[in-house]
Design an enzyme around this catalytic site. Structure first.
Site, PDB file in Angstrom:
ATOM      1  N   GLU A  46       0.862  -1.184   0.000  1.00 26.94           N
ATOM      2  CA  GLU A  46       0.000   0.000   0.000  1.00 26.94           C
ATOM      3  C   GLU A  46       0.895   1.229   0.000  1.00 26.94           C
ATOM      4  O   GLU A  46       1.955   1.238   0.625  1.00 26.94           O
ATOM      5  CB  GLU A  46      -0.892   0.014   1.251  1.00 26.94           C
ATOM      6  CG  GLU A  46      -1.726   1.293   1.329  1.00 26.94           C
ATOM      7  CD  GLU A  46      -2.823   1.265   2.380  1.00 26.94           C
ATOM      8  OE1 GLU A  46      -2.702   0.501   3.354  1.00 26.94           O
ATOM      9  OE2 GLU A  46      -3.785   2.022   2.205  1.00 26.94           O
ATOM     10  N   CYS A 240      -6.487   0.842   2.732  1.00 24.81           N
ATOM     11  CA  CYS A 240      -7.511   1.905   2.705  1.00 24.81           C
ATOM     12  C   CYS A 240      -7.384   2.800   1.485  1.00 24.81           C
ATOM     13  O   CYS A 240      -8.320   3.519   1.126  1.00 24.81           O
ATOM     14  CB  CYS A 240      -7.412   2.756   3.958  1.00 24.81           C
ATOM     15  SG  CYS A 240      -7.832   1.859   5.439  1.00 24.81           S
ATOM     16  N   ASN A 371     -11.826  -3.285   0.179  1.00 23.85           N
ATOM     17  CA  ASN A 371     -10.683  -3.533   1.054  1.00 23.85           C
ATOM     18  C   ASN A 371     -11.164  -4.028   2.407  1.00 23.85           C
ATOM     19  O   ASN A 371     -11.552  -5.162   2.556  1.00 23.85           O
ATOM     20  CB  ASN A 371      -9.819  -2.274   1.176  1.00 23.85           C
ATOM     21  CG  ASN A 371      -8.733  -2.431   2.219  1.00 23.85           C
ATOM     22  OD1 ASN A 371      -8.054  -3.461   2.240  1.00 23.85           O
ATOM     23  ND2 ASN A 371      -8.583  -1.476   3.120  1.00 23.85           N
ATOM     24  N   GLU A 372     -11.207  -3.116   3.362  1.00 26.45           N
ATOM     25  CA  GLU A 372     -11.577  -3.536   4.726  1.00 26.45           C
ATOM     26  C   GLU A 372     -13.001  -3.053   4.979  1.00 26.45           C
ATOM     27  O   GLU A 372     -13.212  -2.119   5.737  1.00 26.45           O
ATOM     28  CB  GLU A 372     -10.579  -2.902   5.684  1.00 26.45           C
ATOM     29  CG  GLU A 372     -10.428  -3.592   6.994  1.00 26.45           C
ATOM     30  CD  GLU A 372      -9.369  -2.893   7.837  1.00 26.45           C
ATOM     31  OE1 GLU A 372      -9.454  -1.656   8.023  1.00 26.45           O
ATOM     32  OE2 GLU A 372      -8.449  -3.577   8.317  1.00 26.45           O
TER      33      GLU A 372
HETATM   34  O1  AHR Z   1      -2.158  -1.394   6.949  1.00 28.51           O
HETATM   35  C1  AHR Z   1      -2.678  -0.152   7.249  1.00 28.51           C
HETATM   36  C2  AHR Z   1      -4.195  -0.112   7.144  1.00 28.51           C
HETATM   37  O2  AHR Z   1      -4.777  -0.985   8.062  1.00 28.51           O
HETATM   38  C3  AHR Z   1      -4.754  -0.579   5.828  1.00 28.51           C
HETATM   39  O3  AHR Z   1      -4.747   0.421   4.890  1.00 28.51           O
HETATM   40  C4  AHR Z   1      -6.155  -0.956   6.171  1.00 28.51           C
HETATM   41  O4  AHR Z   1      -6.667  -1.946   5.315  1.00 28.51           O
HETATM   42  C5  AHR Z   1      -6.059  -1.388   7.621  1.00 28.51           C
HETATM   43  O5  AHR Z   1      -6.997  -0.736   8.386  1.00 28.51           O
END
Ligand code: AHR
Length: 654
Positions: A46, A240, A371-372
């Site tokens: 990321e 994110c 993603n999350e």
């Molecule tokens: O790894 C950092 C962040 O942690 C990532 O962007 C997200 O997916 C998680 O909340």
């Protein structure tokens, strides 16, 4: 009888009070329990902590296209020896919507007027290396040329060249030169020679020595560290960052391919995320875009795993949602991405890939939708993506998020729902204390063997608390992760993929800690956590076999954790053992079901007496793997595992 003999033997070599009683473990080398997927240990990438811009993307000029919110951020006006002139920021608007701004520089002196760029916490320059300068320029006054100088932190010139623009239309000019010194904090001067005016855009400086020598490419030392992990997959672009703080700043892969001058830059969501680590100069140029991600994956032998936005912005931020009846373009982006990766050169997107220099398909087999994410809104959207993707591409496996936590209401809802939906792969995240990792090595022992596969997509032991800037990449955390990972491997029939997160961090530009690999402008180092990941990956083997104590898996009893696998291609048995205690463990492995092993086994030890030991730029080798050999007595392996140790023993079949 045999067991009795071993116990006597044990008692004889352990001095009372000095160490634990010897334990005899059994390895059933001929009983395959699970196949280990080639994807098992991979990388989560990321653009956080200046991982891409200012990091692995080797561009040295910050804000090269003047598209930062403050158009001259990173730049300083120069008036050398009393030179006079002016810099105007022009916005061409619709003429170039993806890169509208440029500067109009007027010099009223014969020389000395111009501007300098500070780089990303300076520019890392190496003596003897070649540097490629380029610029888009449009002459307003004939006769004006550019003097380019690299300046060291003392203000001295350490390399220079000149560029003589000749056209009244926008044109790219290039020049290269050698640096005469090494400096992590250099800067770049762009000075006008002659009186007159010129328009400038995309002012860029790259080292020639990039990964695979690709022009405008990636930092070779950082990609090499990834290659050295021999990762099974590469997840990109996050994180994110996929979601954006709001939908407007979500990741849009189509804007990240083609000419870098036309990749529309946006703010990096981590720019403003943490008040305690402000990084106002953090933007995404997308110089590292989707073609480059696929290429790195290919270079390092990792299966590509792109994650796409599913019509939801970050749920920790705005939670913006795309109305269901407007999801079409988002779904189309996903379908087009598969065609871009896999389509023949006769398809629309396969043709684009070929035009970008990669006619060969990338063999994309999986993709993350969201993603999350969490909540009913996610399920609702996921179903729409799933239907569209699997109707057209039934073989592409989809990754579903189980949210930010490894337990709790949110997790349970997603877990139950996705299992009912017969999801392919479930992405679990755990940013937890080291104790959690030690206590959860048995997490997957009772998971449904016939349900969706698990992707431990983001995890890292947090020495203080999630998001705390005090978190350290110390040995205690790394060892706890190693202990936990023995549990992932023992359950390789359920767990198909795992990746530590985040990956990269610039020592001056980070927002989030801990991270796997830290770097400054010239150097980088692997954390103890990096070596744990690397060792699991390099020593995964092909199939898990039982390693038992008292007929049970070794998952934390007396602070010990272990797993064993065989490698059918190299004909080896691989034992991984973690001693998380302060006491030496005297152990034997009694190997059943094997004809025997060669006398010398290879041993790799990663350890420190100090749980708070860390690696750093000045001491990168405080905790690193040490190789040795040990003698094997037929099918009996006898060893002492020191306190706080992760040990791997590789035995070659006779
Ligand atoms: O790894 C950092 C962040 O942690 C990532 O962007 C997200 O997916 C998680 O909340």
């Amino acid at each position: 009888m045999k067991k009795y003999f071993l116990m006597l033997f044990a008692a004889a070599w352990c001095l009372p009070g000095m160490c634990q009683m010897e334990k005899v473990y059994t390895v059933q080398a001929d009983k395959i329990k699970a196949h280990i997927e080639p994807t098992m240990y991979g990388i989560f990438f990321e653009d956080i902590n200046m991982g891409a811009d200012g990091g692995v993307y080797a561009e040295l000029v910050k804000n090269r296209s003047f598209e930062f919110k403050m158009p001259l951020m990173g730049w300083k006006e120069l008036k050398q020896d009393g030179a006079e002139g002016s810099i105007l920021v022009l916005n061409g608007g619709k003429a170039n919507e993806d890169n509208p701004r440029f500067i109009h520089v007027t010099s009223k002196s014969a020389g000395g007027y111009g501007l300098s760029n500070e780089g990303f916490h300076g520019m890392g320059i190496k003596k003897g290396d070649q540097y490629n300068f380029s610029v888009l320029a449009k002459l307003a006054t004939p006769g004006v040329s550019l003097q380019i100088e690299l300046i060291n932190s003392k203000g001295e010139v350490m390399g220079s060249t000149s560029v003589i623009p000749a056209s009244k239309e926008w044109k790219k000019y290039e020049a290269n030169f050698k640096a005469s010194a090494t400096d992590p904090k250099a800067s770049l001067k762009v000075l006008l020679k002659g009186k007159g005016a010129i328009d400038l855009d995309m002012i860029s400086l790259f080292p020639q020595d990039t990964w695979k020598q690709r022009p405008g490419g990636l930092r070779a030392d950082l990609v090499q560290k990834l290659a050295d992990m021999k990762p099974g997959f590469l997840r990109f672009p996050g994180g994110c960052i996929v979601e954006g703080r709001e939908l407007d700043t979500r990741y849009q892969w189509k804007r990240t391919i083609g000419d870098v001058a036309n990749r529309r830059m946006i703010i990096n969501r981590w720019n403003t995320e943490f008040a305690h680590r402000p990084t106002p100069d953090y933007y995404q140029t997308f110089g590292l875009g989707f073609l480059e991600y696929f290429e790195i994956a290919e270079d390092i032998g990792a299966a590509p795993l792109p994650i796409i936005n599913c019509g939801m912005a970050c749920q920790f931020n705005t939670c913006e949602l795309v109305p269901i009846d407007q999801l079409g373009p988002y779904v189309q982006d996903a379908l087009d991405l598969i065609e871009f990766a896999n389509g023949s050169v006769d398809t629309k997107w396969g043709k684009k890939r070929a035009a970008l220099g990669h006619p060969k398909p990338f063999n994309l087999k999986m993709m993350g939708v969201g993603n999350e994410q969490w909540g009913e809104q996610y399920i609702e959207r996921f179903k729409i993506f799933e239907k569209a993707i699997h109707t057209k591409y039934p073989d592409v496996k989809l990754v579903s998020s189980l949210g930010p936590n490894p337990d709790g209401e949110v997790f349970d809802y997603l877990n139950t729902t996705f299992r009912k939906l017969k999801a392919n792969i479930l992405d679990e995240h755990y940013y937890r204390a080291p104790e959690w990792f030690l206590q959860n090595a048995n997490r997957y022992d009772n998971y449904d063997r016939n349900g969706p596969k698990i992707f431990a997509g983001e995890y890292a032991a947090q020495s203080v608390a999630i998001g705390s800037p005090e978190n350290k990449n110390n040995w205690e955390c790394a060892l706890a992760e190693a202990a936990f990972m023995t549990g992932l491997e023992r359950n390789a029939d359920v767990v198909h993929m795992a990746s530590y997160a985040p990956l990269f961090a610039h020592v001056e530009g980070w927002q989030w800690t801990p991270d796997l690999i830290w770097f400054d402008n010239l150097n980088s180092y692997g954390t103890p956590n990096y070596y744990v990941q690397q060792l699991f990956s390099l020593n995964k083997g092909t199939d898990v076999v039982p390693l038992l104590l008292d007929n049970k898996a070794v998952e934390g009893k007396d602070g010990c954790y272990a797993t064993a696998s065989i490698d059918k291609t190299t004909h080896e048995l691989i034992i991984k053992f973690v001693n998380s205690t302060a006491t030496t463990q005297n152990i034997s492995f009694n190997i059943e079901g094997a004809a025997g092993y060669q006398k010398l086994a290879k041993v790799t030890t990663l350890r420190s007496d100090k749980k708070d030991a860390e690696n750093s730029l000045t001491n990168p080798k405080a905790v690193i793997p040490v190789q040795s050999e040990m003698e094997v007595n037929g099918k009996l392996v006898k060893t002492a595992v020191e306190p706080y140790t992760f040990k791997i023993i590789r035995l070659k079949n006779l």
